[in-house]
Design an enzyme around this catalytic site. Structure first.
Site, mmCIF file in Angstrom:
data_model
loop_
_atom_site.group_PDB
_atom_site.id
_atom_site.type_symbol
_atom_site.label_atom_id
_atom_site.label_comp_id
_atom_site.label_asym_id
_atom_site.label_seq_id
_atom_site.Cartn_x
_atom_site.Cartn_y
_atom_site.Cartn_z
ATOM 1 N N LYS A 1 -13.201 4.218 0.765
ATOM 2 C CA LYS A 1 -13.935 5.095 -0.154
ATOM 3 C C LYS A 1 -15.427 4.740 -0.138
ATOM 4 O O LYS A 1 -16.271 5.615 0.004
ATOM 5 C CB LYS A 1 -13.383 4.958 -1.592
ATOM 6 C CG LYS A 1 -11.903 5.273 -1.705
ATOM 7 C CD LYS A 1 -11.400 5.169 -3.137
ATOM 8 C CE LYS A 1 -11.361 3.753 -3.696
ATOM 9 N NZ LYS A 1 -10.305 2.900 -3.149
ATOM 10 N N ARG B 1 -9.204 6.085 -12.100
ATOM 11 C CA ARG B 1 -8.083 5.318 -11.586
ATOM 12 C C ARG B 1 -6.851 5.422 -12.489
ATOM 13 O O ARG B 1 -5.836 4.804 -12.188
ATOM 14 C CB ARG B 1 -8.476 3.845 -11.454
ATOM 15 C CG ARG B 1 -8.904 3.434 -10.031
ATOM 16 C CD ARG B 1 -9.314 1.982 -10.083
ATOM 17 N NE ARG B 1 -9.295 1.293 -8.821
ATOM 18 C CZ ARG B 1 -10.338 1.147 -7.996
ATOM 19 N NH1 ARG B 1 -11.469 1.744 -8.263
ATOM 20 N NH2 ARG B 1 -10.225 0.428 -6.901
ATOM 21 N N ARG C 1 -12.349 -8.302 5.492
ATOM 22 C CA ARG C 1 -13.585 -8.243 4.709
ATOM 23 C C ARG C 1 -13.776 -9.514 3.886
ATOM 24 O O ARG C 1 -14.885 -10.013 3.728
ATOM 25 C CB ARG C 1 -13.568 -7.029 3.784
ATOM 26 C CG ARG C 1 -14.847 -6.872 2.988
ATOM 27 C CD ARG C 1 -14.922 -5.577 2.218
ATOM 28 N NE ARG C 1 -13.973 -5.555 1.107
ATOM 29 C CZ ARG C 1 -13.803 -4.504 0.304
ATOM 30 N NH1 ARG C 1 -14.502 -3.408 0.508
ATOM 31 N NH2 ARG C 1 -12.947 -4.546 -0.681
ATOM 32 N N ARG D 1 -15.724 -11.780 -1.970
ATOM 33 C CA ARG D 1 -15.015 -11.137 -3.088
ATOM 34 C C ARG D 1 -13.699 -11.847 -3.344
ATOM 35 O O ARG D 1 -12.829 -11.918 -2.470
ATOM 36 C CB ARG D 1 -14.777 -9.658 -2.780
ATOM 37 C CG ARG D 1 -15.962 -8.791 -3.117
ATOM 38 C CD ARG D 1 -15.720 -7.345 -2.798
ATOM 39 N NE ARG D 1 -14.571 -6.765 -3.482
ATOM 40 C CZ ARG D 1 -14.314 -5.470 -3.493
ATOM 41 N NH1 ARG D 1 -15.131 -4.632 -2.876
ATOM 42 N NH2 ARG D 1 -13.246 -5.012 -4.118
ATOM 43 N N ARG E 1 -3.046 -5.253 -5.988
ATOM 44 C CA ARG E 1 -3.955 -4.105 -6.150
ATOM 45 C C ARG E 1 -3.283 -2.834 -5.639
ATOM 46 O O ARG E 1 -3.411 -1.768 -6.230
ATOM 47 C CB ARG E 1 -5.266 -4.353 -5.395
ATOM 48 C CG ARG E 1 -6.128 -5.421 -6.056
ATOM 49 C CD ARG E 1 -7.194 -5.951 -5.121
ATOM 50 N NE ARG E 1 -8.193 -4.965 -4.745
ATOM 51 C CZ ARG E 1 -9.096 -5.165 -3.787
ATOM 52 N NH1 ARG E 1 -9.123 -6.316 -3.128
ATOM 53 N NH2 ARG E 1 -9.959 -4.237 -3.499
HETATM 54 P P1 B4P Z 1 -14.126 0.048 1.460
HETATM 55 O O1 B4P Z 1 -14.825 1.312 1.862
HETATM 56 O O2 B4P Z 1 -14.988 -1.003 0.861
HETATM 57 O O3 B4P Z 1 -12.904 0.274 0.432
HETATM 58 P P2 B4P Z 1 -12.839 0.900 -0.993
HETATM 59 O O4 B4P Z 1 -11.659 1.826 -0.932
HETATM 60 O O5 B4P Z 1 -14.152 1.504 -1.409
HETATM 61 O O6 B4P Z 1 -12.720 -0.367 -1.972
HETATM 62 P P3 B4P Z 1 -11.871 -1.049 -3.116
HETATM 63 O O7 B4P Z 1 -10.842 -0.113 -3.656
HETATM 64 O O8 B4P Z 1 -11.430 -2.323 -2.535
HETATM 65 O O9 B4P Z 1 -12.818 -1.518 -4.259
HETATM 66 P P4 B4P Z 1 -13.402 -1.085 -5.661
HETATM 67 O O10 B4P Z 1 -14.750 -1.648 -5.555
HETATM 68 O O11 B4P Z 1 -13.306 0.389 -5.945
HETATM 69 O O12 B4P Z 1 -13.377 -0.449 2.753
HETATM 70 C C1 B4P Z 1 -12.636 -1.646 2.781
HETATM 71 C C2 B4P Z 1 -12.757 -2.328 4.141
HETATM 72 O O13 B4P Z 1 -12.233 -1.496 5.187
HETATM 73 C C3 B4P Z 1 -14.214 -2.610 4.543
HETATM 74 O O14 B4P Z 1 -14.276 -3.887 5.096
HETATM 75 C C4 B4P Z 1 -14.540 -1.540 5.561
HETATM 76 O O15 B4P Z 1 -15.496 -1.970 6.496
HETATM 77 C C5 B4P Z 1 -13.191 -1.302 6.220
HETATM 78 N N1 B4P Z 1 -13.012 0.072 6.691
HETATM 79 C C6 B4P Z 1 -13.449 1.201 6.071
HETATM 80 N N2 B4P Z 1 -13.080 2.288 6.793
HETATM 81 C C7 B4P Z 1 -12.381 1.820 7.889
HETATM 82 C C8 B4P Z 1 -11.727 2.455 9.015
HETATM 83 N N3 B4P Z 1 -11.720 3.797 9.167
HETATM 84 N N4 B4P Z 1 -11.093 1.665 9.921
HETATM 85 C C9 B4P Z 1 -11.099 0.304 9.779
HETATM 86 N N5 B4P Z 1 -11.713 -0.346 8.743
HETATM 87 C C10 B4P Z 1 -12.343 0.398 7.820
HETATM 88 O O16 B4P Z 1 -12.517 -1.816 -6.807
HETATM 89 C C11 B4P Z 1 -12.471 -3.222 -6.997
HETATM 90 C C12 B4P Z 1 -11.849 -3.593 -8.365
HETATM 91 O O17 B4P Z 1 -12.723 -3.133 -9.440
HETATM 92 C C13 B4P Z 1 -10.499 -2.971 -8.709
HETATM 93 O O18 B4P Z 1 -9.409 -3.695 -8.156
HETATM 94 C C14 B4P Z 1 -10.526 -3.039 -10.274
HETATM 95 O O19 B4P Z 1 -10.224 -4.330 -10.745
HETATM 96 C C15 B4P Z 1 -11.974 -2.756 -10.611
HETATM 97 N N6 B4P Z 1 -12.199 -1.319 -10.860
HETATM 98 C C16 B4P Z 1 -12.998 -0.500 -10.101
HETATM 99 N N7 B4P Z 1 -12.972 0.751 -10.598
HETATM 100 C C17 B4P Z 1 -12.143 0.742 -11.679
HETATM 101 C C18 B4P Z 1 -11.694 1.749 -12.593
HETATM 102 N N8 B4P Z 1 -12.089 3.029 -12.473
HETATM 103 N N9 B4P Z 1 -10.842 1.389 -13.589
HETATM 104 C C19 B4P Z 1 -10.439 0.127 -13.727
HETATM 105 N N10 B4P Z 1 -10.803 -0.878 -12.891
HETATM 106 C C20 B4P Z 1 -11.657 -0.580 -11.863
#
Ligand code: B4P
Length: 192
Positions: A14, A89, A128, A134, A146
């Site tokens: 995302k 979420r 990552r 992290r 998660r």
């Molecule tokens: P990202 O792009 O970083 O993944 P994400 O889905 O955005 O992140 P995530 O869900 O972990 O975190 P968030 O900060 O929202 O990609 C991950 C990895 O994959 C990277 O290393 C990237 O390079 C790689 N990648 C990407 N695309 C790829 C592809 N096509 N092929 C291969 N590799 C690829 O949430 C973190 C925490 O914050 C949650 O657990 C929760 O505790 C809290 N939180 C956040 N929002 C919340 C909410 N609304 N309510 C309650 N808690 C919340």
């Protein structure tokens, strides 16, 4: 005006796709994960509270998250729309978001889900975690928690917006560019 939700399990890409989307469309990127990490790094009371949930892979309570999101939206009335990344979420978060947008005469245009299986997510986040620092990325058990929390508490948000005819699912495994092209195709349909 386009208001987009980027949706999917942790590590589905995302944040990666959102960073590319802001370059193409004039949208404000709001990542609740990034907002919490900012608070954490500045040791604010909100950050200290959020850390106790994030480090275990649990969700931060809705009332805290919704309040933080509202402040961010209200601080930027000038943009052409928003990319909500990692929010909503839970169903209460989705209801709060709809109410917040309705107050402004707006609504969600599309929810785009990046569909990625658990094993791929675990591998990406462990990779990552080697240099991100992290705490929620370094341990496979926390990452699997998660994913479980996502299935139990978050996946239903897809159905919430599907009932409004707004949810779309994209295969999230493959090159970042191919996935970006598929996401843009969805957005351009809304804009057409
Ligand atoms: P990202 O792009 O970083 O993944 P994400 O889905 O955005 O992140 P995530 O869900 O972990 O975190 P968030 O900060 O929202 O990609 C991950 C990895 O994959 C990277 O290393 C990237 O390079 C790689 N990648 C990407 N695309 C790829 C592809 N096509 N092929 C291969 N590799 C690829 O949430 C973190 C925490 O914050 C949650 O657990 C929760 O505790 C809290 N939180 C956040 N929002 C919340 C909410 N609304 N309510 C309650 N808690 C919340």
């Amino acid at each position: 005006m386009i208001n987009l939700i980027l949706f999917g399990p942790p590590g589905s890409g995302k944040g990666t796709q959102a960073a590319k989307l802001v370059e193409r469309y004039n949208l404000l990127h709001i990542s609740t994960g990034d907002l919490f990490r900012y608070e954490l790094s500045h040791n604010t009371p909100l950050g200290i509270l959020a850390r106790s949930y994030m480090d275990k892979g649990e969700l931060v309570p809705d009332e805290v998250t919704i309040g933080m999101l509202r402040n961010k939206v209200e601080a930027h009335p000038e943009v052409d729309g928003y990319i909500f990344d990692g929010f909503p979420r839970t169903t209460p978060q989705a209801e709060a978001l709809d109410a917040l947008l309705a107050e402004r005469g707006q609504s969600i245009s599309r929810l785009i889900m990046l569909d990625v299986p658990e094993e791929e997510v675990v591998n990406r986040l462990l990779a990552r975690g080697k240099d991100s620092g992290r705490a929620d990325d370094i341990n496979a058990e926390i990452i699997r928690n998660r994913f479980t929390v996502y299935q139990k508490e978050t996946a239903q948000v897809f159905d919430f917006y599907a009932a409004q005819g707004k949810s779309a699912k994209i295969h999230g495994v493959g090159s970042i560019e191919d996935i970006f092209a598929a996401v843009c195709a969805e957005i351009d349909q809304v804009n057409a």
